[in-house]
Design an enzyme around this catalytic site. Structure first.
Site, PDB file in Angstrom:
ATOM      1  N   SER A  75      24.227 -19.952 -19.845  1.00 50.78           N
ATOM      2  CA  SER A  75      25.407 -19.786 -18.781  1.00 50.78           C
ATOM      3  C   SER A  75      26.565 -19.433 -19.529  1.00 50.78           C
ATOM      4  O   SER A  75      27.804 -18.959 -19.286  1.00 50.78           O
ATOM      5  CB  SER A  75      25.720 -21.368 -18.299  1.00 50.78           C
ATOM      6  OG  SER A  75      25.920 -22.118 -19.278  1.00 50.78           O
ATOM      7  N   ASN A  76      26.590 -19.745 -20.999  1.00 47.53           N
ATOM      8  CA  ASN A  76      27.538 -19.081 -21.755  1.00 47.53           C
ATOM      9  C   ASN A  76      27.182 -18.424 -23.078  1.00 47.53           C
ATOM     10  O   ASN A  76      27.598 -18.759 -24.203  1.00 47.53           O
ATOM     11  CB  ASN A  76      28.534 -20.430 -22.361  1.00 47.53           C
ATOM     12  CG  ASN A  76      29.653 -19.990 -22.657  1.00 47.53           C
ATOM     13  OD1 ASN A  76      30.295 -18.737 -22.639  1.00 47.53           O
ATOM     14  ND2 ASN A  76      30.532 -20.803 -23.719  1.00 47.53           N
ATOM     15  N   PHE A 118      24.478 -29.353 -28.260  1.00 48.67           N
ATOM     16  CA  PHE A 118      25.619 -28.853 -28.143  1.00 48.67           C
ATOM     17  C   PHE A 118      25.943 -28.313 -26.568  1.00 48.67           C
ATOM     18  O   PHE A 118      27.271 -28.349 -26.049  1.00 48.67           O
ATOM     19  CB  PHE A 118      25.375 -27.296 -28.840  1.00 48.67           C
ATOM     20  CG  PHE A 118      25.140 -27.542 -30.371  1.00 48.67           C
ATOM     21  CD1 PHE A 118      24.228 -27.570 -30.940  1.00 48.67           C
ATOM     22  CD2 PHE A 118      26.528 -27.506 -31.115  1.00 48.67           C
ATOM     23  CE1 PHE A 118      24.109 -27.432 -32.322  1.00 48.67           C
ATOM     24  CE2 PHE A 118      26.393 -27.779 -32.425  1.00 48.67           C
ATOM     25  CZ  PHE A 118      25.486 -27.580 -33.067  1.00 48.67           C
ATOM     26  N   SER A 155      34.703 -33.519 -30.274  1.00 45.35           N
ATOM     27  CA  SER A 155      35.769 -32.662 -30.550  1.00 45.35           C
ATOM     28  C   SER A 155      37.069 -33.195 -30.947  1.00 45.35           C
ATOM     29  O   SER A 155      37.345 -34.375 -30.625  1.00 45.35           O
ATOM     30  CB  SER A 155      36.229 -31.573 -29.347  1.00 45.35           C
ATOM     31  OG  SER A 155      37.301 -31.158 -29.398  1.00 45.35           O
ATOM     32  N   TYR A 171      37.708 -31.356 -19.730  1.00 44.55           N
ATOM     33  CA  TYR A 171      36.670 -31.045 -20.740  1.00 44.55           C
ATOM     34  C   TYR A 171      36.875 -31.945 -21.936  1.00 44.55           C
ATOM     35  O   TYR A 171      35.871 -32.684 -22.438  1.00 44.55           O
ATOM     36  CB  TYR A 171      37.117 -29.617 -21.470  1.00 44.55           C
ATOM     37  CG  TYR A 171      36.585 -29.384 -22.891  1.00 44.55           C
ATOM     38  CD1 TYR A 171      37.292 -29.732 -23.869  1.00 44.55           C
ATOM     39  CD2 TYR A 171      35.133 -29.286 -22.952  1.00 44.55           C
ATOM     40  CE1 TYR A 171      36.801 -29.545 -25.134  1.00 44.55           C
ATOM     41  CE2 TYR A 171      34.608 -29.128 -24.169  1.00 44.55           C
ATOM     42  CZ  TYR A 171      35.730 -29.325 -25.334  1.00 44.55           C
ATOM     43  OH  TYR A 171      35.134 -29.203 -26.625  1.00 44.55           O
ATOM     44  N   LYS A 189      34.290 -35.184 -23.430  1.00 42.30           N
ATOM     45  CA  LYS A 189      33.845 -35.400 -24.698  1.00 42.30           C
ATOM     46  C   LYS A 189      34.419 -37.126 -25.065  1.00 42.30           C
ATOM     47  O   LYS A 189      33.283 -37.824 -25.705  1.00 42.30           O
ATOM     48  CB  LYS A 189      34.637 -34.786 -25.817  1.00 42.30           C
ATOM     49  CG  LYS A 189      34.183 -33.436 -25.707  1.00 42.30           C
ATOM     50  CD  LYS A 189      33.016 -33.057 -26.007  1.00 42.30           C
ATOM     51  CE  LYS A 189      32.505 -31.487 -26.114  1.00 42.30           C
ATOM     52  NZ  LYS A 189      31.073 -31.357 -26.100  1.00 42.30           N
ATOM     53  N   PHE A 243      37.023 -29.763 -35.563  1.00 45.85           N
ATOM     54  CA  PHE A 243      38.328 -29.246 -35.219  1.00 45.85           C
ATOM     55  C   PHE A 243      38.337 -27.814 -34.864  1.00 45.85           C
ATOM     56  O   PHE A 243      37.804 -27.458 -33.507  1.00 45.85           O
ATOM     57  CB  PHE A 243      39.344 -29.428 -36.675  1.00 45.85           C
ATOM     58  CG  PHE A 243      39.554 -30.808 -36.506  1.00 45.85           C
ATOM     59  CD1 PHE A 243      38.701 -31.961 -36.990  1.00 45.85           C
ATOM     60  CD2 PHE A 243      41.085 -31.008 -36.519  1.00 45.85           C
ATOM     61  CE1 PHE A 243      39.217 -33.082 -36.880  1.00 45.85           C
ATOM     62  CE2 PHE A 243      41.558 -32.286 -36.811  1.00 45.85           C
ATOM     63  CZ  PHE A 243      40.284 -33.551 -36.736  1.00 45.85           C
ATOM     64  N   LEU A 254      42.123 -18.440 -29.941  1.00 45.73           N
ATOM     65  CA  LEU A 254      42.861 -17.745 -31.008  1.00 45.73           C
ATOM     66  C   LEU A 254      42.220 -16.712 -31.533  1.00 45.73           C
ATOM     67  O   LEU A 254      42.362 -15.507 -31.135  1.00 45.73           O
ATOM     68  CB  LEU A 254      43.941 -18.628 -31.840  1.00 45.73           C
ATOM     69  CG  LEU A 254      44.688 -17.509 -32.606  1.00 45.73           C
ATOM     70  CD1 LEU A 254      45.611 -16.918 -31.980  1.00 45.73           C
ATOM     71  CD2 LEU A 254      45.502 -18.741 -33.895  1.00 45.73           C
ATOM     72  N   ARG A 288      46.579 -25.776 -36.473  1.00 45.02           N
ATOM     73  CA  ARG A 288      45.320 -26.269 -36.320  1.00 45.02           C
ATOM     74  C   ARG A 288      44.582 -26.212 -37.764  1.00 45.02           C
ATOM     75  O   ARG A 288      44.938 -25.568 -38.743  1.00 45.02           O
ATOM     76  CB  ARG A 288      44.533 -25.245 -35.371  1.00 45.02           C
ATOM     77  CG  ARG A 288      45.296 -25.479 -33.884  1.00 45.02           C
ATOM     78  CD  ARG A 288      45.131 -26.647 -33.405  1.00 45.02           C
ATOM     79  NE  ARG A 288      45.587 -26.854 -32.000  1.00 45.02           N
ATOM     80  CZ  ARG A 288      46.774 -26.841 -31.495  1.00 45.02           C
ATOM     81  NH1 ARG A 288      47.702 -27.235 -32.651  1.00 45.02           N
ATOM     82  NH2 ARG A 288      47.304 -26.883 -30.252  1.00 45.02           N
TER      83      ARG A 288
END
Ligand code: WQD
Length: 335
Positions: free
Chosen positions: A34-35, A80, A124, A149, A153, A177, A199, A230
């Site tokens: 799916s991804n 995952f 996360s 989302y 988690k 991170f 990003l 970040r």
């Protein structure tokens, strides 16, 4: 030793499969594509010379999960598989809860039924929200999630913790991170679908001329240059942490049935610093404009890595420059 990697054809999953195979583990991948892309399976094989066993299973299908575990005995599971787009999760919360929580529950149920006890959970740093204190330790308070989302988690960690109380389950939650970069072979990397939300994929696509310019979300943050900060961690360093965590469980070195580790470099970089580093290492120009902040974004986050360094015996080895150059090398193969 046989390890199940769910989402093993995804960005972090595929890099972890490579490191597992490098360490001599036999790998089974479950991925419903799916991804991710089935091409990644051959790419992994071309890197390690070993083709992982692969099953196209949707982990939301409870019966399919049950049947898989009836026919496959594994020594450990690295989970995952999940939907992971923050913005999308706001638009589709029910799908996110169904996928991320449903799949987790079905796997944990089958682990209990089959007495499988070694579990690594992909979590996360988003669970911290905007931490009150930087760098962020594992004992930093969990903030109300800013997105479905992030909530999946937080809920996922709670479910796992409760599951360890009614079984012999040993679990480690790894709070990532900001994973970036690509394998040095440039055969696997991040494959964003559509317009990149994160990003680095947007930066490399701008440098490649695919995107006209990068919008920098916010330049009025309380940071040295006004852009958000970040902790950008090379995906290969992140993948290696999973091997260390898995070995901790397999060797019964865990100090508790449920453990949490922050996985970052311990260093924060601003958006403008990332662009500067990228232009330095690649010689490419990144066109950008400063625009308003993105809803839900925090000012700054970077990890306190002491606990992972000392207790897990793991630390990052690759720099921001190396991560950004690897992301560019990967992008060049996609042209
Ligand atoms: C990083 C910085 C943006 C895009 C999210 C999830 C996290 C994890 C990683 C899944 C921020 C800025 C970004 C752009 C920009 N995902 N930015 N222009 O939001 O820190 O974390 O992705 O596990 O859980 O929360 O990552 O890469 O989206 O943004 O200025 O086009 O770059 O504002 O400051 P983020 P990101």
């Amino acid at each position: 030793m046989k390890v199940l990697v769910t989402g093993g054809l995804g960005f972090i999953g595929s890099h972890t499969v490579v490191e597992l195979q490098n360490e001599g583990f036999e790998v089974i991948i479950i991925d419903n594509l799916s991804n991710s892309s089935i091409d990644v399976l051959d790419k992994i094989t071309s890197i390690t010379g070993i083709k992982p066993d692969y099953h196209n299973i949707d982990l939301k299908e409870k019966l399919a999960v049950k049947i898989f575990f009836e026919h496959n005995k594994v020594d450990g599971i690295i989970h995952f598989a999940a939907s992971k787009a923050v913005g999308e999760s706001v638009q589709m919360p029910l799908e996110y809860y169904e996928n991320n929580i449903g799949s987790l529950i079905y796997i944990l149920q089958e682990m209990k039924s089959n007495n499988l006890n070694n579990f690594i959970f992909s979590s996360s740093c988003t669970v911290y929200g905007q931490a009150d204190k930087l760098p962020i330790t594992e004992s930093a308070p969990i903030k109300p999630a800013e997105s479905p989302y992030g909530n999946t988690k937080q809920i996922g960690e709670e479910i796992i913790k409760d599951a360890t109380k009614i079984s012999e389950l040993k679990a480690i939650a790894l709070r990532y991170f900001n994973p970036i970069g690509a394998h040095p072979s440039a055969k696997i990397g991040e494959l964003p679908i559509g317009v990149p939300q994160n990003l680095i994929p947007f930066v490399v696509q701008t440098a490649a001329g695919i995107r006209k310019e990068l919008s920098i979300f916010g330049s009025d943050y309380d940071t040295p240059d006004g852009t958000a900060v970040r902790d950008y961690i090379h995906v290969v360093d992140l993948a290696k942490a999973h091997i260390v965590a898995l070995k901790r469980l397999l060797q019964n070195n865990n100090k508790a049935q449920f453990e949490i580790f922050n996985l970052g470099t311990g260093k924060g970089n601003s958006v403008l610093e990332v662009i500067k580093s990228f232009e330095k290492v690649t010689g490419k120009k990144v066109n950008y404009k400063l625009v308003d902040r993105r809803a839900g974004d925090i000012t700054a986050a970077y990890a306190d890595t002491n606990y992972a360094n000392t207790e897990l015996g793991w630390k990052t080895e690759l720099s921001l420059d190396e991560a950004l150059l690897s992301a560019w090398k990967w992008q060049e193969t996609l042209q």
